[in-house]
Write a protein that holds these residues in place. Structure first.
Motif, PDB file in Angstrom:
ATOM      1  N   PRO A  52      21.438   0.019  -2.738  1.00  0.00           N
ATOM      2  CA  PRO A  52      20.732   0.521  -1.548  1.00  0.00           C
ATOM      3  C   PRO A  52      19.802   1.695  -1.838  1.00  0.00           C
ATOM      4  N   ASP A  53      20.037   2.386  -2.963  1.00  0.00           N
ATOM      5  CA  ASP A  53      19.185   3.537  -3.298  1.00  0.00           C
ATOM      6  C   ASP A  53      17.909   3.145  -4.026  1.00  0.00           C
ATOM      7  N   LEU A  54      17.825   1.871  -4.457  1.00  0.00           N
ATOM      8  CA  LEU A  54      16.636   1.421  -5.167  1.00  0.00           C
ATOM      9  C   LEU A  54      15.487   1.270  -4.174  1.00  0.00           C
ATOM     10  N   LEU A  55      14.479   2.131  -4.331  1.00  0.00           N
ATOM     11  CA  LEU A  55      13.301   2.097  -3.447  1.00  0.00           C
ATOM     12  C   LEU A  55      13.716   2.072  -1.978  1.00  0.00           C
ATOM     13  N   ARG A  56      14.587   2.992  -1.620  1.00  0.00           N
ATOM     14  CA  ARG A  56      15.222   2.940  -0.299  1.00  0.00           C
ATOM     15  C   ARG A  56      14.231   2.985   0.871  1.00  0.00           C
ATOM     16  N   TYR A  57      13.121   3.692   0.683  1.00  0.00           N
ATOM     17  CA  TYR A  57      12.192   3.827   1.807  1.00  0.00           C
ATOM     18  C   TYR A  57      11.355   2.566   2.022  1.00  0.00           C
ATOM     19  N   SER A 113       0.822  -1.227   0.000  1.00  0.00           N
ATOM     20  CA  SER A 113       0.000   0.000   0.000  1.00  0.00           C
ATOM     21  C   SER A 113       0.851   1.270   0.000  1.00  0.00           C
ATOM     22  N   VAL A 114       1.860   1.303  -0.865  1.00  0.00           N
ATOM     23  CA  VAL A 114       2.689   2.508  -0.955  1.00  0.00           C
ATOM     24  C   VAL A 114       1.895   3.613  -1.651  1.00  0.00           C
ATOM     25  N   PRO A 115       2.275   4.869  -1.486  1.00  0.00           N
ATOM     26  CA  PRO A 115       1.575   5.973  -2.160  1.00  0.00           C
ATOM     27  C   PRO A 115       1.673   5.861  -3.683  1.00  0.00           C
ATOM     28  N   GLU A 116       0.708   6.455  -4.358  1.00  0.00           N
ATOM     29  CA  GLU A 116       0.684   6.414  -5.820  1.00  0.00           C
ATOM     30  C   GLU A 116       1.948   7.018  -6.421  1.00  0.00           C
ATOM     31  N   GLU A 117       2.483   8.059  -5.788  1.00  0.00           N
ATOM     32  CA  GLU A 117       3.692   8.675  -6.337  1.00  0.00           C
ATOM     33  C   GLU A 117       4.888   7.721  -6.284  1.00  0.00           C
TER      34      GLU A 117
END
Length: 248
Positions: A199-204, A81-85
């Protein structure tokens, strides 16, 4: 009598879409190279034809791996359920990666073709018997190991066996089910490799994505272990039949 290669026949209508990078055509062509690999073992088509199919498989592989990994990552993001952005960002960077891969892809000049020469059924039967014996041992070793490369190598040879067997008879569910589980296992390994390497790929979302794929990896291995007794019996079947015929 000789027989036309099914892989070659099915590849021909896909050729223009494949060279344009159509994802479905790439997927189908990648599968057909595995079918061709099995057919070539009984075809006696020659090294030039074998190299043409090998080159096609190597050309399609990075694009197909990219598409599969992207599908798993996007499904995971939706599931989380990540944000659309975030989804829009992922779609953009993944499309850019694919465009770069496609631009660097060199396709063979024309679709390779060949026939299976006279006596191919006898050669296929002997290979099924020989491969089954070896694959049973390799499966036992893989299940006792945690080495992803060992599991992957077994999967590749098992896929070749599956297409060799399909030249002669229906492929049993124990084999197709095991290959599906091994495919999900390999997909998890690819996705985890991407996430750990960058590590920067979709880091959050990275930690949650890694956790999801680790669960999928473990579940796939457990499924293979559950299916293995039935698969081992299937792999032993040609030997059993040969012994019965010898004793008749």
């Amino acid at each position: 009598m000789s027989k036309r290669s099914q892989a070659a026949q099915r590849l021909r209508p896909l050729w223009d879409e494949l060279r344009a990078g159509d994802p479905q055509a790439v997927h189908e062509a990648r599968k057909l190279t595995r079918r061709a690999q099995a057919e070539l073992r009984v075809a006696e088509a020659g090294g030039k034809t074998e190299r043409a199919w090998r080159d096609l498989r190597r050309a399609a592989a990075p694009l197909r791996d990219h598409d599969v990994a992207g599908g798993h990552l996007r499904d995971a993001l939706v599931e989380l359920s990540v944000p659309e952005e975030t989804l829009a960002y992922f779609d953009r960077i993944w499309a850019d990666r694919r465009a770069a891969l496609l631009a660097g892809t060199t396709w063979p000049g024309r679709p390779p073709a060949f026939d299976l020469s006279r006596g191919w059924k006898g050669r296929a039967r002997r290979l099924v018997q020989k491969d089954g014996r070896k694959l049973r041992r390799e499966g036992e070793a893989a299940l006792a190991s945690g080495d992803p490369e060992q599991w992957h190598a077994w999967r590749k040879r098992l896929k070749r066996y599956r297409y060799t067997l399909a030249l002669l008879e229906e492929v049993p569910p124990a084999l197709t089910g095991t290959l599906e589980a091994l495919g999900r296992l390999q997909d998890a390994e690819v996705v985890l490799g991407l996430l750990h390497a960058d590590p920067d790929l979709l880091r959050y979302e990275r930690a949650r994505l890694i956790a999801r794929e680790e669960v999928a990896r473990q579940a796939a291995r457990e499924q293979v272990r559950e299916l293995f007794p039935a698969l081992a019996a299937q792999l032993s079947e040609p030997d059993r039949q040969a012994q019965e015929q010898a004793g008749a």
